[in-house]
Design a protein around this motif. Sequence first.
Motif, PDB file in Angstrom:
ATOM      1  N   TYR A  24      21.739  29.613  41.781  1.00 17.42           N
ATOM      2  CA  TYR A  24      21.135  30.386  42.862  1.00 17.42           C
ATOM      3  C   TYR A  24      22.128  30.634  44.002  1.00 17.42           C
ATOM      4  CZ  TYR A  24      16.779  30.265  40.380  1.00 17.42           C
ATOM      5  OH  TYR A  24      15.814  30.452  39.422  1.00 17.42           O
ATOM      6  N   LEU A  27      23.789  33.755  43.399  1.00 19.71           N
ATOM      7  CA  LEU A  27      22.967  34.911  43.751  1.00 19.71           C
ATOM      8  C   LEU A  27      22.814  35.057  45.265  1.00 19.71           C
ATOM      9  CD1 LEU A  27      20.136  34.704  41.057  1.00 19.71           C
ATOM     10  CD2 LEU A  27      22.255  36.043  41.006  1.00 19.71           C
ATOM     11  N   GLY A  76      17.146  42.353  46.298  1.00 23.81           N
ATOM     12  CA  GLY A  76      18.581  42.206  46.427  1.00 23.81           C
ATOM     13  C   GLY A  76      19.222  43.444  47.024  1.00 23.81           C
ATOM     14  N   VAL A  82      26.708  42.419  42.572  1.00 21.55           N
ATOM     15  CA  VAL A  82      25.982  41.422  41.787  1.00 21.55           C
ATOM     16  C   VAL A  82      26.368  41.534  40.314  1.00 21.55           C
ATOM     17  CG1 VAL A  82      23.687  40.706  40.986  1.00 21.55           C
ATOM     18  CG2 VAL A  82      24.059  41.234  43.398  1.00 21.55           C
ATOM     19  N   LEU A  86      28.079  38.572  38.138  1.00 19.83           N
ATOM     20  CA  LEU A  86      27.463  38.022  36.935  1.00 19.83           C
ATOM     21  C   LEU A  86      28.393  38.181  35.729  1.00 19.83           C
ATOM     22  CD1 LEU A  86      23.766  39.219  37.372  1.00 19.83           C
ATOM     23  CD2 LEU A  86      24.697  36.938  37.808  1.00 19.83           C
ATOM     24  N   MET A 119      15.819  40.426  40.032  1.00 19.75           N
ATOM     25  CA  MET A 119      16.316  40.905  41.318  1.00 19.75           C
ATOM     26  C   MET A 119      16.091  42.405  41.342  1.00 19.75           C
ATOM     27  SD  MET A 119      19.826  38.743  41.940  1.00 19.75           S
ATOM     28  CE  MET A 119      20.053  39.409  43.577  1.00 19.75           C
TER      29      MET A 119
END
Length: 147
Positions: A24, A27, A76, A82, A86, A119
Amino acid sequence: MSFIRRMDHFTIVTDKPEQTKEFYGALGLHPGARPNFQVPGYWLYADEGKPILHVIEVKQMPNPVRGGLDHMAFRGENLGGVLAHLDKNQVKYRLRRAPEPFRTWQLFCFDPNGIEVEMDFDPAEAGPADVEDAGQMSETARRMAPA
């Protein structure tokens, strides 16, 4: 009239507290102040200064697992950032667009506890061209989907 004003927080019970905090954290949630409970854990905060995810450490996962939570969803921003993050960290995910009229970007992945995390991103954000629409699965989405 509703007495509920907004979602306050989700709670995860885990025997993988550090991996959960790291996931998390990737994120964008960060640990912050937490009451001195007798059980170990974390409260994870978003930029608004509110703890939105509570993580409770257990030695052994309860059996059976409580509840029927299907997934949790966060709002998000910076979809491109992002996705790059990832990909860099080899987190499998699935990205799709919600149907008309919303066209929200929806990113799905799983945390270390097997909990599905969604998200949602503003439809005006730039994203990849070969993304599935809801109800359809592109080849790219198939490659990125969690096993």
